[in-house]
Motif scaffolding. Structure first.
Motif, PDB file in Angstrom:
ATOM      1  N   ASN A  61      30.356  48.759  35.532  1.00 17.57           N
ATOM      2  CA  ASN A  61      30.754  49.777  36.509  1.00 17.57           C
ATOM      3  C   ASN A  61      30.188  49.464  37.886  1.00 17.57           C
ATOM      4  OD1 ASN A  61      32.505  51.752  35.436  1.00 17.57           O
ATOM      5  ND2 ASN A  61      30.845  52.679  34.273  1.00 17.57           N
ATOM      6  N   ASP A  62      28.909  49.070  37.910  1.00 20.11           N
ATOM      7  CA  ASP A  62      28.265  48.757  39.190  1.00 20.11           C
ATOM      8  C   ASP A  62      28.956  47.595  39.890  1.00 20.11           C
ATOM      9  OD1 ASP A  62      26.432  50.733  38.696  1.00 20.11           O
ATOM     10  OD2 ASP A  62      24.843  49.389  38.005  1.00 20.11           O
ATOM     11  N   LEU A  63      29.223  46.535  39.131  1.00 17.75           N
ATOM     12  CA  LEU A  63      29.841  45.356  39.730  1.00 17.75           C
ATOM     13  C   LEU A  63      31.281  45.652  40.142  1.00 17.75           C
ATOM     14  CD1 LEU A  63      29.093  42.534  40.514  1.00 17.75           C
ATOM     15  CD2 LEU A  63      29.795  41.724  38.262  1.00 17.75           C
ATOM     16  N   HIS A  64      31.973  46.444  39.355  1.00 20.59           N
ATOM     17  CA  HIS A  64      33.346  46.831  39.690  1.00 20.59           C
ATOM     18  C   HIS A  64      33.358  47.619  40.998  1.00 20.59           C
ATOM     19  CE1 HIS A  64      37.108  49.220  39.396  1.00 20.59           C
ATOM     20  NE2 HIS A  64      37.582  48.118  38.852  1.00 20.59           N
ATOM     21  N   SER A  65      32.380  48.504  41.181  1.00 18.25           N
ATOM     22  CA  SER A  65      32.287  49.294  42.414  1.00 18.25           C
ATOM     23  C   SER A  65      32.042  48.403  43.618  1.00 18.25           C
ATOM     24  CB  SER A  65      31.167  50.331  42.299  1.00 18.25           C
ATOM     25  OG  SER A  65      31.446  51.266  41.283  1.00 18.25           O
ATOM     26  N   GLU A  66      31.217  47.376  43.436  1.00 21.22           N
ATOM     27  CA  GLU A  66      30.961  46.439  44.525  1.00 21.22           C
ATOM     28  C   GLU A  66      32.248  45.722  44.929  1.00 21.22           C
ATOM     29  OE1 GLU A  66      27.756  43.746  43.681  1.00 21.22           O
ATOM     30  OE2 GLU A  66      26.450  45.352  42.947  1.00 21.22           O
ATOM     31  N   PHE A  67      33.054  45.359  43.941  1.00 24.21           N
ATOM     32  CA  PHE A  67      34.324  44.688  44.243  1.00 24.21           C
ATOM     33  C   PHE A  67      35.280  45.627  44.967  1.00 24.21           C
ATOM     34  CE2 PHE A  67      33.190  41.003  41.966  1.00 24.21           C
ATOM     35  CZ  PHE A  67      34.179  40.053  42.160  1.00 24.21           C
ATOM     36  N   TYR A 196      38.500  40.315  40.234  1.00 21.34           N
ATOM     37  CA  TYR A 196      38.640  41.774  40.206  1.00 21.34           C
ATOM     38  C   TYR A 196      39.384  42.225  38.953  1.00 21.34           C
ATOM     39  CZ  TYR A 196      39.408  46.536  41.830  1.00 21.34           C
ATOM     40  OH  TYR A 196      39.421  47.901  41.940  1.00 21.34           O
ATOM     41  N   GLU A 197      40.398  41.485  38.572  1.00 17.05           N
ATOM     42  CA  GLU A 197      41.162  41.815  37.369  1.00 17.05           C
ATOM     43  C   GLU A 197      40.301  41.661  36.121  1.00 17.05           C
ATOM     44  OE1 GLU A 197      45.642  40.508  38.856  1.00 17.05           O
ATOM     45  OE2 GLU A 197      44.278  39.011  38.041  1.00 17.05           O
ATOM     46  N   LEU A 198      39.501  40.609  36.081  1.00 16.59           N
ATOM     47  CA  LEU A 198      38.606  40.413  34.948  1.00 16.59           C
ATOM     48  C   LEU A 198      37.618  41.564  34.834  1.00 16.59           C
ATOM     49  CD1 LEU A 198      37.796  36.587  35.145  1.00 16.59           C
ATOM     50  CD2 LEU A 198      39.053  37.756  33.333  1.00 16.59           C
ATOM     51  N   LEU A 199      37.078  41.994  35.965  1.00 18.16           N
ATOM     52  CA  LEU A 199      36.121  43.095  35.948  1.00 18.16           C
ATOM     53  C   LEU A 199      36.779  44.393  35.498  1.00 18.16           C
ATOM     54  CD1 LEU A 199      33.728  42.807  39.022  1.00 18.16           C
ATOM     55  CD2 LEU A 199      33.131  43.026  36.610  1.00 18.16           C
ATOM     56  N   TYR A 200      38.001  44.607  35.971  1.00 18.87           N
ATOM     57  CA  TYR A 200      38.739  45.801  35.566  1.00 18.87           C
ATOM     58  C   TYR A 200      38.905  45.829  34.048  1.00 18.87           C
ATOM     59  CZ  TYR A 200      42.789  48.770  34.650  1.00 18.87           C
ATOM     60  OH  TYR A 200      43.644  49.716  34.132  1.00 18.87           O
ATOM     61  N   CYS A 201      39.272  44.694  33.481  1.00 22.11           N
ATOM     62  CA  CYS A 201      39.506  44.613  32.040  1.00 22.11           C
ATOM     63  C   CYS A 201      38.208  44.709  31.244  1.00 22.11           C
ATOM     64  CB  CYS A 201      40.233  43.311  31.692  1.00 22.11           C
ATOM     65  SG  CYS A 201      41.934  43.238  32.305  1.00 22.11           S
ATOM     66  N   PHE A 202      37.148  44.066  31.749  1.00 25.62           N
ATOM     67  CA  PHE A 202      35.883  44.118  31.012  1.00 25.62           C
ATOM     68  C   PHE A 202      35.296  45.526  31.032  1.00 25.62           C
ATOM     69  CE2 PHE A 202      31.217  43.623  30.695  1.00 25.62           C
ATOM     70  CZ  PHE A 202      31.174  43.118  29.398  1.00 25.62           C
ATOM     71  N   ARG A 203      35.424  46.207  32.154  1.00 30.27           N
ATOM     72  CA  ARG A 203      34.935  47.590  32.231  1.00 30.27           C
ATOM     73  C   ARG A 203      35.676  48.460  31.218  1.00 30.27           C
ATOM     74  NH1 ARG A 203      35.763  51.755  37.220  1.00 30.27           N
ATOM     75  NH2 ARG A 203      37.898  51.272  36.632  1.00 30.27           N
TER      76      ARG A 203
END
Length: 226
Positions: A61-67, A196-203
């Motif tokens: 969540n934190d890393l996704h927010s940074e992106f 960004y897509e990878l982070l979205y999916c991992f979250r």
């Protein structure tokens, strides 16, 4: 035995009881010194993996927010997020009720499959971020930490499954899920998925894993906070 030798012996026992890496396996716990060492119960193991999954999801969540902050000026980019994740081919129950209907073996296997599927993509994410000047090393290290956490969590879930089998709570299920081939996620267009897509999916998937673990615990040990 001299007093000094006795002290050394006590210290060695204490060290054997400790888990020096703070991992989510089944190492004995020494709550009250060497005399208090005991093998973790099934409820203890569930608590460990659930807490670990919560930390992993929080980090995503934190890393996704940074992106999101980084891409905020380019809303067109955000609007084109690739919504079909590479783990979409893994059949996962939709919603709590459907997850509760799955057999224990099936739900455990779903959790392990999701974690296995992220081995290479999380490494890809870390490598990509490490070579981008737009992101500092702190953000890149977060991606690396997520990969390590996913690996440790899978090992922890395997320990939980083994404990359930020993206690007769889990029947036959795929004990040695095959390691996925080295394959990086791609979109329908054949292009590599963006960071960004990878982070979205991992979250999304890390949230699923956390929820499935909670549901599995409530079915196995319902007397513990369910």
């Amino acid at each position: 035995m001299s007093r000094s030798l006795k002290q050394v012996a006590v210290l060695l026992v204490a060290l054997l009881c400790l888990d020096p890496h703070g991992r989510v396996g089944s190492a004995p716990i020494c709550a009250h010194g060497p005399s208090g060492c005991h093998v973790p119960s099934l409820a203890d193991l569930f608590d460990r993996v659930i807490q670990h999954s919560a930390r992993m999801h929080s980090l995503s969540n934190d890393l996704h927010s940074e992106f999101e902050q980084y891409f905020l000026p380019s809303k067109n980019h955000i609007g084109k997020i690739y919504r079909k994740c590479h783990t979409s081919n893994i059949l996962t129950p939709n919603g709590k009720e459907n997850a509760q209907k799955l057999a224990r073996e099936e739900l455990t296997e779903v959790i392990l499959k999701l974690l296995l599927a992220w081995r290479d993509p999380l490494f890809q994410l870390h490598q990509s971020m490490a070579h981008q000047q737009d992101f500092n090393s702190f953000s890149s290290n977060k991606a690396l930490e997520m990969g390590d956490m996913a690996h440790e969590l899978r090992k922890g879930v395997e320990k939980v499954a083994e404990k359930m089998r020993v206690l007769g709570m889990l029947g036959n299920f795929v004990t040695g899920l095959s390691e996925p081939e080295t394959m990086l996620p791609i979109s329908d267009s054949g292009e590599a998925m963006s960071d960004y897509e990878l982070l979205y999916c991992f979250r999304r998937d890390s949230n699923k894993v956390q929820n499935y673990l909670k549901i599995l615990k409530c079915r196995i040990v319902p007397e513990h906070d369910c």
